[in-house]
Write an enzyme that holds these catalytic residues in place. Sequence first.
Site, short mmCIF file in Angstrom:
data_model
loop_
_atom_site.label_atom_id
_atom_site.label_comp_id
_atom_site.label_asym_id
_atom_site.label_seq_id
_atom_site.Cartn_x
_atom_site.Cartn_y
_atom_site.Cartn_z
N PHE A 150 0.81 -1.22 0.00
CA PHE A 150 0.00 0.00 0.00
C PHE A 150 0.85 1.27 0.00
CE2 PHE A 150 0.92 -0.17 4.51
CZ PHE A 150 0.80 1.14 4.96
N LYS A 151 2.10 1.15 0.40
CA LYS A 151 2.97 2.33 0.46
C LYS A 151 3.16 2.97 -0.92
CE LYS A 151 3.84 1.24 4.80
NZ LYS A 151 5.11 0.91 5.42
N ASP A 152 2.94 2.17 -2.00
CA ASP A 152 3.12 2.70 -3.35
C ASP A 152 2.16 3.86 -3.63
OD1 ASP A 152 5.19 1.07 -4.35
OD2 ASP A 152 3.80 -0.57 -4.72
N THR A 171 8.01 0.30 3.37
CA THR A 171 8.27 1.70 3.03
C THR A 171 9.55 1.84 2.22
OG1 THR A 171 7.07 2.64 4.91
CG2 THR A 171 8.84 3.97 4.00
#
Length: 466
Positions: free
Chosen positions: A111-113, A144
């Site tokens: 999800f960090k993308d 991250t």
Amino acid sequence: MRYISTRGEAPALGFEDVLLTGLAPDGGLYVPESLPHFSLEEIRSWRGLPYTELAFNIMYPFVEEAIPEADFRQMLDDTYSVFAHKAVAPLVQLDANEWVMELFRGPTLAFKDFALQLLGRLLDHVLEKRQEHAVIMGATSGDTGSAAIEGCRRCEHVDIFILHPYERVSEVQRRQMTTVQGDNIHNIAIKGNFDDCQRMVKESFGDQSFLGGKAKLAAVNSINWARIMAQIVYYFHASLALGGPDRSMAFSVPTGNFGDIFAGYLAKKMGLPISQLVIATNKNDILHRFMSGNKYEQHQLEHTLSPSMDIMVSSNFERLLFDLHGRDGLAVKELLENAAKGPVSIEDYRWKKARKLFDSASVDDQATCDTIREVYQQNEYLLDPHTAIGVHAARACRRDDQIPMITLGTAHPAKFPDAIVESGLTVKPALPAHMADLFEREERYTVLDNDRAGVQAFIAKHWKNA
């Protein structure tokens, strides 16, 4: 829009300065002085929009004084065009009114993308405009780092140094960081845990003299406001896909640093009907212990099957405490200074205010594996261990079966094969085609002691203009 510190003693800044500053000089985190608020009618009008259009509508008020509209639209198009699904954040149904939102379709499968692909473009835009150079120093518990490196590796005005805990991230996570080649990319494995890495980064932001005044540190961790800003969008996206804003939604969020779930809290404050936010943690459960019993106390960090959540000092929680204390920065500063010495609680009425929206659960490795196995047997759908914690917590804490419950799917299961094996399944999650040769790529990283001075000396020596 101006941004203020959660500790109340730093000057208010515009977006450009907040983007480049990271941690405020008083040790606080920046938050907007005020939030944009959208009416139900306006939110309803966004149904059916492509993800990039929705993202523009939600985020542009935060950046409009710094970035021209056309440039920001182009950044969003570039950011989300590399995701492997046209919906960008597709929803998968597990049961009646139970969903997983897949946030792992970006280039590094986490999800960090969503935030870090955009952050790299924002940084390069602002640094080019100012003709400045930045040294990114970040800490990662696993995801991250790779997302930051992928987002910033093409940046002309950035050197990036990512600290990860030595031998405490999965092999896939490590290789995603250490196999990216570039003169401006430096991976450092610290002989310690994630909290050691994060503390080193925070202390370095407080005293940047080791750079000799030739560059400033920039943050990619979730202390950077731009990270939170980008994560707000997918709460609106999920709601609109499932009948919002005409019905309320509940979300379960696997979280260690509180950034992703804080974005959900902001989405509610901005007008999105959200009835419940579930804080899903592993055995490192400082957030659960606070939310269930109003006691904020650090315990010994434990190594789990969900390493991205092996965090005990939850940085972004400070942003919620700021709101719970009526935005009184000095009260927050005093509370956190006391928390560094021992357990603290907040006034009962403030805690009860948080409990109106938040629930929480702590999920151990056994329950994580059980959930991975059960969901696969029921749906032939494979969860990574972090998302499994989210699903377990969602089911344990759900208040109303009539309200859609959406668990944030934070990572691709191929990043955590050990957890799949531990769950007793024989299925092996395959890496996507663009990562099929990951285990054949050359790695490059440096192992350093858990010593801030040594790490700072390494950075001072190796950044581009040193």
